[in-house]
Design a protein around this motif. Structure first.
Motif, PDB file in Angstrom:
ATOM      1  N   PRO A  12       0.840  -1.354  -0.025  1.00  0.00           N
ATOM      2  CA  PRO A  12       0.226  -0.427   0.344  1.00  0.00           C
ATOM      3  C   PRO A  12       1.027   1.343  -0.518  1.00  0.00           C
ATOM      4  O   PRO A  12       0.665   2.059   0.968  1.00  0.00           O
ATOM      5  N   LEU A  13       1.212   1.551  -1.441  1.00  0.00           N
ATOM      6  CA  LEU A  13       2.153   2.959  -1.289  1.00  0.00           C
ATOM      7  C   LEU A  13       1.498   3.891  -1.310  1.00  0.00           C
ATOM      8  O   LEU A  13       0.148   3.676  -1.898  1.00  0.00           O
ATOM      9  N   PRO A  14       1.776   5.523  -0.509  1.00  0.00           N
ATOM     10  CA  PRO A  14       0.603   6.414  -1.042  1.00  0.00           C
ATOM     11  C   PRO A  14      -0.213   6.749  -2.272  1.00  0.00           C
ATOM     12  O   PRO A  14      -1.583   6.974  -2.172  1.00  0.00           O
ATOM     13  N   GLU A  15       1.362   6.681  -3.171  1.00  0.00           N
ATOM     14  CA  GLU A  15       0.539   6.962  -4.827  1.00  0.00           C
ATOM     15  C   GLU A  15      -0.656   6.301  -5.491  1.00  0.00           C
ATOM     16  O   GLU A  15      -1.239   6.530  -6.147  1.00  0.00           O
ATOM     17  N   VAL A  16      -0.688   4.270  -5.215  1.00  0.00           N
ATOM     18  CA  VAL A  16      -0.920   3.483  -4.918  1.00  0.00           C
ATOM     19  C   VAL A  16      -2.804   4.193  -4.973  1.00  0.00           C
ATOM     20  O   VAL A  16      -4.014   3.532  -4.814  1.00  0.00           O
ATOM     21  N   VAL A  17      -3.045   3.994  -3.317  1.00  0.00           N
ATOM     22  CA  VAL A  17      -3.882   4.405  -2.602  1.00  0.00           C
ATOM     23  C   VAL A  17      -4.351   5.358  -2.991  1.00  0.00           C
ATOM     24  O   VAL A  17      -6.271   5.591  -3.726  1.00  0.00           O
ATOM     25  N   GLN A  64      -7.019   9.325   2.604  1.00  0.00           N
ATOM     26  CA  GLN A  64      -6.541   9.993   4.559  1.00  0.00           C
ATOM     27  C   GLN A  64      -5.749   8.683   4.782  1.00  0.00           C
ATOM     28  O   GLN A  64      -4.502   8.970   5.177  1.00  0.00           O
ATOM     29  N   GLN A  65      -5.712   7.697   4.142  1.00  0.00           N
ATOM     30  CA  GLN A  65      -4.545   6.657   4.018  1.00  0.00           C
ATOM     31  C   GLN A  65      -2.946   7.345   3.210  1.00  0.00           C
ATOM     32  O   GLN A  65      -1.772   6.885   3.773  1.00  0.00           O
ATOM     33  N   ASP A 114       2.552   9.505   3.389  1.00  0.00           N
ATOM     34  CA  ASP A 114       3.280  10.544   3.569  1.00  0.00           C
ATOM     35  C   ASP A 114       2.537  11.663   3.328  1.00  0.00           C
ATOM     36  O   ASP A 114       1.636  12.460   2.918  1.00  0.00           O
ATOM     37  N   PRO A 115       2.269  12.697   4.844  1.00  0.00           N
ATOM     38  CA  PRO A 115       2.040  13.867   5.109  1.00  0.00           C
ATOM     39  C   PRO A 115       1.946  14.867   4.267  1.00  0.00           C
ATOM     40  O   PRO A 115       1.380  16.365   3.943  1.00  0.00           O
TER      41      PRO A 115
END
Length: 528
Positions: free
Chosen positions: A276-281, A300-301, A306-307
């Motif tokens: 679950p990398l942020p760009e994928v999510v 939100q995930q 990566d805020p």
């Protein structure tokens, strides 16, 4: 990911973790450069890129972390170097330092008659120390065997305790069509997009099971903005292929660009459930939003991972606005503008939301409001391949530490299970690595010996396969080992012995489907 890794490390007993540690080099980053063509034959230039392709695949399978071709080309471009440069040792060190590589593997190849000879060296970048030269030669018509043998020697120099046998490296590409491999590499190095696609199409025609070629062809279509062709081509990779996650990321983008949001969401979801990398999510959320779903939780995930990425905050602002939560959306837009003060779209969106008349009643709470006039969520068009693979590598390290805390027999059983999964996927090298690790944990593991018997059978070494199967049965009678013996006896036309092996397997497990199937096959051959 870092917190997860640290927590897992702290949770283990020091002695157990130490016992499970691989060689120190497995924690290092390896850069394999194209080998220098010293044959004097320009039509053999393509082999230069064949060396890093095979070495990277074999080293990754052996548990090392290598730098991909894409990252290597990025470093060349970043340093202003021609993409086809044969770097000097000093330049190789600069490239390695740009990519934070710990080791560089480079070499050359010559041709005498039909015999191709290659030499390789491993450079320790931090110590500026060269390892002993590694030499390998072979018939040009059996190039893949030579490349895989060289990969095995390199692996053994990096990790002298590496237990997997050379024949496993050779077997890894035994079903790969040599001409398909040539077209695949020719496609990778072709400068013209049309020529690249032409070679890669020929590679998959010659070998329809060549997953790496399907990935390269799909990426070539994607780069050429032929998204209609890219999506189904990338979808040809089996879901258990090591490159399936990368393929589905780009398949998701291709589907997204052609307006097939359902397929795009499914593709991104497949990747995110495994890594679950942020760009994928984020992209999963964007595709879901285009289908009228509320994707706020997914954004939100992504923010939690990566805020500091302004786009994730912007997308959450859009999702909150669709919920008619103007205050929450404005809070997210404030974050966007802190991170990216010049974001004109975010500024305009904030101005719009501050207008009391901008709020809309949601007729269906729990679902997003469709707002054709509002801003659209932002898709991520790429991911850091190095970060992607680093995350996967760290997950494997966490898994290794978790196993280290188990009792020996339980750890061996878990490793055998992983080995069986690899073997069923056709990843024989990885399977042997897990089976040998299981035996290192518990020498009395009958299932590990049975797994090695199957590996040796796949390699074509009947004698070694028989020895492993008999060793397994000597520890504990089991169906997989008996079936290996049965297949070996059938191949040797010892049908009576094969029938006896199957009978023994059915004594262990009378309901075993594989044993029953082999018994039926023997009966059809008129064996009593």
């Amino acid at each position: 990911m870092v917190l997860l890794f640290a927590a897992a490390a702290c949770a283990q007993e020091p002695a157990a973790a130490k016992a499970a540690e691989p060689a120190e080099v497995h924690d290092k980053l390896l850069l394999v450069l194209p080998f220098e063509n010293r044959t004097g034959v320009s039509t053999l230039d393509w082999i230069s890129e064949g060396f890093p392709d095979v070495l990277n695949r074999r080293l990754n399978s052996a548990g090392f972390l290598t730098i991909s071709r894409g990252d290597r080309l990025y470093a060349f471009d970043h340093l202003g170097l021609p993409l086809n440069l044969q770097p000097s040792r000093a330049t190789a060190i600069r490239i390695a330092q740009t990519l934070d590589a710990d080791y560089v593997i480079f070499g050359n190849y010559t041709l005498t008659g039909n015999q191709l000879a290659a030499s390789a060296q491993v450079l320790d970048v931090s110590a500026l120390k060269l390892g002993a030269g590694i030499a390998q030669q072979g018939d040009l018509d059996h190039l893949l065997d030579m490349l895989n043998s060289l990969a095995w020697q390199v692996t053994r120099q990096l990790d002298p305790e590496y237990a997997v046998e050379e024949r496993t490296f050779l077997a890894a590409d035994q079903n790969l069509h040599g001409d398909a491999f040539e077209d695949y590499i020719q496609g990778l190095v072709a400068m013209s997009p049309l020529l690249q696609i032409q070679h890669l199409k020929e590679a998959v025609r010659l070998d329809p099971g060549f997953a790496a070629a399907w990935l390269a062809l799909g990426r070539a279509y994607f780069t050429n903005q032929d998204f209609e062709q890219a999506a189904p081509t990338l979808g040809r990779l089996p879901k258990d292929d090591p490159n399936a996650l990368q393929a589905d990321f780009y398949r998701g983008l291709a589907c997204f660009y052609t307006g097939n949001y359902r397929e795009a969401e499914d593709a991104f979801a497949f990747v995110s459930t495994r890594l679950p990398l942020p760009e994928v999510v984020n992209n999963q959320g964007v595709a879901a939003s285009r289908r009228g779903k509320d994707a706020g939780a997914l954004f939100q995930q992504a923010i939690a991972a990566d805020p500091k990425d302004a786009d994730y905050h912007f997308n959450l602002a859009v999702a909150l606005a669709h919920r008619n939560d103007a205050a929450g959306a404005l809070q997210e837009l404030d974050e966007v503008l802190k991170l990216r003060p010049s974001d004109a779209e975010a500024q305009a969106f904030a101005t719009q939301l501050k207008d009391p008349g901008a709020a809309k009643a949601n007729p269906d709470p729990g679902h997003a409001i469709t707002d054709a006039q509002g801003p659209l969520e932002r898709i991520k068009r790429g991911y850091s391949e190095a970060g992607f693979r680093q995350a996967a590598f760290e997950l494997e390290q966490v898994q290794a530490m978790r196993l280290a805390s188990m009792p020996a027999a339980q750890r061996a059983a878990a490793l055998v299970k992983d080995g069986d999964t690899f073997f069923q996927r056709g990843l024989v090298l990885e399977a042997e690595r897990e089976y040998r690790a299981a035996l290192a944990a518990d020498t009395s593991s009958a299932q590990a010996h049975a797994g090695l018997a199957a590996v040796r059978e796949r390699d074509g070494d009947a004698e070694a396969a028989r020895q492993e199967a008999q060793a397994s049965i000597g520890l504990r009678p089991n169906v997989p080992a008996y079936l290996v013996l049965a297949r070996l006896d059938m191949q040797a036309n010892q049908l009576g012995a094969a029938a006896g092996d199957v009978n023994e397997a059915l004594k262990v497990d009378p309901a075993n489907a594989n044993a029953k199937g082999m018994q039926l096959a023997l009966q059809r051959r008129a064996v009593p």
